[in-house]
Motif scaffolding. Sequence first.
Motif, PDB file in Angstrom:
ATOM      1  N   VAL A  24       0.791  -0.985   0.141  1.00 29.65           N
ATOM      2  CA  VAL A  24       0.010   0.003  -0.079  1.00 29.65           C
ATOM      3  C   VAL A  24       0.804   1.304  -0.030  1.00 29.65           C
ATOM      4  N   VAL A  25       1.832   1.130   0.830  1.00 30.97           N
ATOM      5  CA  VAL A  25       2.753   2.322   0.952  1.00 30.97           C
ATOM      6  C   VAL A  25       3.509   2.637  -0.357  1.00 30.97           C
ATOM      7  N   LYS A  26       4.049   1.526  -0.927  1.00 32.11           N
ATOM      8  CA  LYS A  26       4.782   1.572  -2.096  1.00 32.11           C
ATOM      9  C   LYS A  26       4.013   1.995  -3.419  1.00 32.11           C
ATOM     10  N   GLY A  27       2.780   1.624  -3.201  1.00 34.27           N
ATOM     11  CA  GLY A  27       1.650   2.102  -4.381  1.00 34.27           C
ATOM     12  C   GLY A  27       1.142   3.245  -4.182  1.00 34.27           C
ATOM     13  N   ASP A  28       1.235   4.052  -3.171  1.00 33.17           N
ATOM     14  CA  ASP A  28       1.135   5.415  -2.770  1.00 33.17           C
ATOM     15  C   ASP A  28       1.631   6.296  -3.749  1.00 33.17           C
ATOM     16  N   ALA A  29       0.832   7.483  -4.209  1.00 33.87           N
ATOM     17  CA  ALA A  29       1.570   8.515  -5.104  1.00 33.87           C
ATOM     18  C   ALA A  29       2.264   9.358  -4.620  1.00 33.87           C
ATOM     19  N   ARG A  30       2.665   9.226  -3.155  1.00 32.39           N
ATOM     20  CA  ARG A  30       3.511  10.039  -2.485  1.00 32.39           C
ATOM     21  C   ARG A  30       4.973   9.666  -2.851  1.00 32.39           C
ATOM     22  N   VAL A  41      21.739  -5.498  -7.421  1.00 29.86           N
ATOM     23  CA  VAL A  41      20.538  -5.248  -8.182  1.00 29.86           C
ATOM     24  C   VAL A  41      19.852  -6.570  -8.573  1.00 29.86           C
ATOM     25  N   LYS A  42      20.859  -7.468  -9.159  1.00 30.24           N
ATOM     26  CA  LYS A  42      20.364  -9.126  -9.385  1.00 30.24           C
ATOM     27  C   LYS A  42      19.883  -9.766  -8.387  1.00 30.24           C
ATOM     28  N   SER A  43      20.681  -9.766  -7.282  1.00 34.37           N
ATOM     29  CA  SER A  43      20.501 -10.649  -6.302  1.00 34.37           C
ATOM     30  C   SER A  43      19.303 -10.167  -5.173  1.00 34.37           C
ATOM     31  N   ALA A  44      18.809  -9.005  -5.570  1.00 33.40           N
ATOM     32  CA  ALA A  44      17.513  -8.510  -5.015  1.00 33.40           C
ATOM     33  C   ALA A  44      16.332  -9.408  -5.250  1.00 33.40           C
ATOM     34  N   ARG A  45      15.384  -9.259  -4.328  1.00 29.35           N
ATOM     35  CA  ARG A  45      14.075 -10.093  -4.363  1.00 29.35           C
ATOM     36  C   ARG A  45      12.924  -8.993  -4.691  1.00 29.35           C
ATOM     37  N   TRP A  46      12.960  -8.431  -5.804  1.00 26.74           N
ATOM     38  CA  TRP A  46      12.167  -7.462  -6.119  1.00 26.74           C
ATOM     39  C   TRP A  46      10.495  -7.923  -6.002  1.00 26.74           C
ATOM     40  N   SER A  47       9.662  -6.915  -5.582  1.00 28.52           N
ATOM     41  CA  SER A  47       8.293  -7.197  -5.681  1.00 28.52           C
ATOM     42  C   SER A  47       7.604  -6.581  -6.839  1.00 28.52           C
ATOM     43  N   PRO A  48       6.366  -6.832  -7.224  1.00 29.66           N
ATOM     44  CA  PRO A  48       5.755  -6.088  -8.157  1.00 29.66           C
ATOM     45  C   PRO A  48       5.802  -4.830  -7.969  1.00 29.66           C
ATOM     46  N   ALA A  49       5.241  -4.257  -6.850  1.00 29.67           N
ATOM     47  CA  ALA A  49       5.351  -2.796  -6.380  1.00 29.67           C
ATOM     48  C   ALA A  49       6.965  -2.009  -6.493  1.00 29.67           C
ATOM     49  N   ASP A  50       7.741  -2.971  -6.148  1.00 30.04           N
ATOM     50  CA  ASP A  50       9.301  -2.392  -6.377  1.00 30.04           C
ATOM     51  C   ASP A  50       9.538  -2.133  -8.077  1.00 30.04           C
ATOM     52  N   ALA A  51       9.030  -3.262  -8.686  1.00 28.34           N
ATOM     53  CA  ALA A  51       9.047  -2.868 -10.148  1.00 28.34           C
ATOM     54  C   ALA A  51       8.544  -1.471 -10.621  1.00 28.34           C
ATOM     55  N   VAL A  52       7.474  -1.089 -10.051  1.00 33.64           N
ATOM     56  CA  VAL A  52       6.682  -0.135 -10.334  1.00 33.64           C
ATOM     57  C   VAL A  52       7.652   1.119 -10.057  1.00 33.64           C
ATOM     58  N   LEU A  53       8.201   1.159  -8.809  1.00 30.59           N
ATOM     59  CA  LEU A  53       9.027   2.193  -8.389  1.00 30.59           C
ATOM     60  C   LEU A  53      10.195   2.285  -9.321  1.00 30.59           C
ATOM     61  N   VAL A  54      10.755   1.329  -9.767  1.00 36.61           N
ATOM     62  CA  VAL A  54      11.912   1.469 -10.823  1.00 36.61           C
ATOM     63  C   VAL A  54      11.668   2.065 -12.182  1.00 36.61           C
ATOM     64  N   ASP A  55      10.146   1.813 -12.460  1.00 36.32           N
ATOM     65  CA  ASP A  55       9.716   2.272 -13.660  1.00 36.32           C
ATOM     66  C   ASP A  55       9.605   3.909 -13.496  1.00 36.32           C
TER      67      ASP A  55
END
Length: 695
Positions: free
Chosen positions: A293-299, A441-455
């Motif tokens: 929820v926090v990672k998906g927040d527009a803030r 970066v390669k060893s990190a266990r990225w979540s779907p919300a993390d990928a949106v932050l990278v985008d």
Amino acid sequence: MTSRRPGGTPLSTPLSADDPLSRERSHLAASRAALRAMREDVESLDIRDVTANWVNAEVLARQIDDRIKALADLSDTPLFFGRLDYLHAPGAEQAEGAGGERFYIGRRHVHDADGDPMVIDWRAPVSQPFYRASKKDPMDVALRRRFGYTRGDITAYEDEHLSDPGEAARTSKLLQQEIERPRVGPMRDIVATIQPEQDEIVRSGLGGTVCVQGGPGTGKTAVGLHRVAYLLYAHRERLARTGTLVIGPNRSFLHYIEQVLPALGELTVRQATVDDLVAHVEVRGTDDAAAAVVKGDARMAEVLRRAVDSHVTPPTEPVVVVRGSRRWRGPAYELEDIVRELLDRDIRYGAAREALPQRIAHAVLVQMERSGEAPDDRVQDAVARNSAVKAAVKAVWPPVDPAKLVLRLLTDADFLARQAEGVLSEEEQKTILWRKPVRSVKSARWSPADAVLVDEATDLIGRTHSLGHVVLDEAQDLSPMQYRAVGRRCTTGSATVLGDLAQGTTPWATRSWEEALGHLGKRDAVIEELTAGFRVPTDVIAYASRLLPHIAPGLTPVASVRENPGSFEVRAVAGDADVVAACEEALRHEGSIGLIAADARVPALADALAAAGLPHLAPGAGTTAEARLTLVPASLAKGLEYDYVVLDEPRAVVDGEPDERTGLRRLYVALTRAVSGLTVTHTGPLPEQLAQGAS
């Protein structure tokens, strides 16, 4: 309205030349022959001597191949489904196509050897009255004829004399039969059954964004797909340059809808999920609901913007450029003014970094001109490439890797605190920080919300390519940051947003379309609401609507327009064997069967089906004669539909979600997947909300 059927006459028996059905079958046969000739003409094209090089040859060959595929004659699909007979003679003030002419309306344009139309594309302006003409507004149509088909052959027709005041308006039986026809296999097009309110959305212009709020069975997904097809017809050259994209919630959903556009002759529309769009890093992890929820927040967009800008360091040393025997000095205060100006312009980080050496070089050229020299653009380019200038740019405006930036935010508490000060609370910062150290970066266990932050970070550094039109389906489940990711793909284009606030099943589900459209960057979008239900039977939608006051109290309940009430039963059972028995009963009917259950119940039900010798499919897979039963986890049911549904244990569906409101929304989705019949089985008590409102 008058209806005609062959009265049991075998199709192989010759009919009178004066028989309307015989004439229509003759026109169908002639149209199929003309389509075959059009295809053969394209197949016979010789392009060996018309291309300048192999690249052009490859492009042209691919275009020809696509054209051949678009001209395919699908034997089980009607080539045309309607006919319009216009009333008046043509006049300069009348629309093209008027004037006592007759047009057959179908999925694609077909012409004869002389170029005269035999079938008119449903998207053409002259076809519009087929969907919108009525007794109140005939739109210059004397007769509208609908055709009934069996395995691609005309078996019936139905006439409406729209300009005849003596004939009362009635519901089309053939239209109703087509709407209620059993679903076997993937989703099909609805060109024969588009309703006036749907047609208005389908034919809305390319320049504007449309948001469609539609309850279950209102046809919002079909409307979105047909709008793409219409826009490709009306603006083909423009969209061929800019591109189109359909975004769905998951792979099962995309597989389910993937044949709709090709059936309409449109082969170039890309389909993807939001996860596909933001696949800058490999997703191998998940977030708990609070972190997501926090990672998906527009803030988080502001936090990321600060984090990117934090890499800019005000210059403290001058730049000294040596050219020949002369030394040119750029003072630190001048460099600081240049940096501040670029920051104030609010352009992409990468674009500003590319502009900085040219700005520094320009300041040096000003000094050269003051000293009497006459430098030109070549001198400025040479100064910009000078090692001293490069070193200054690297120190002041270093390159930033988006994934490394997000990784630092999620693993460095002090860095996150500086960027999130006044934006995220300390508790929110702790919620999104990773607890385990990460080496790379390669060893990190990225979540779907993390990928949106990278985008988001990627776009802050370099602009994302914009498409001409994007269709976003099941939009109610997107987070604000996901809306921003989609919006970046249509900044210079338009969008069709489809969803139902009552079906939002994520912790960050959309609360209002106005808010969502703001995150998408389309605040001026038009919001349309579809409330007429064409898919879900009356008793089923009425039962499911008992949940609306608890999950979306402001929404208008769907009103089913189905004449066939369908079947509906709530059945107390003793165990899984009784659930299997309910599936066996459903399989006695024609069409597709869906067994929907809480995700945790799926393995046990799969074993029970196997023990009973009942083969079953995964969601999104096309049904076959051997396997018409699909076992559907409740989490994947959204957007899918089946002729008959057995819904297992509603209470388990609700309890499978993190909170009751989300669980009730998930249950609402599951209850509304049936086209012809629903059987609800339960061993335990039903959710009390389903009992409320019962008569």
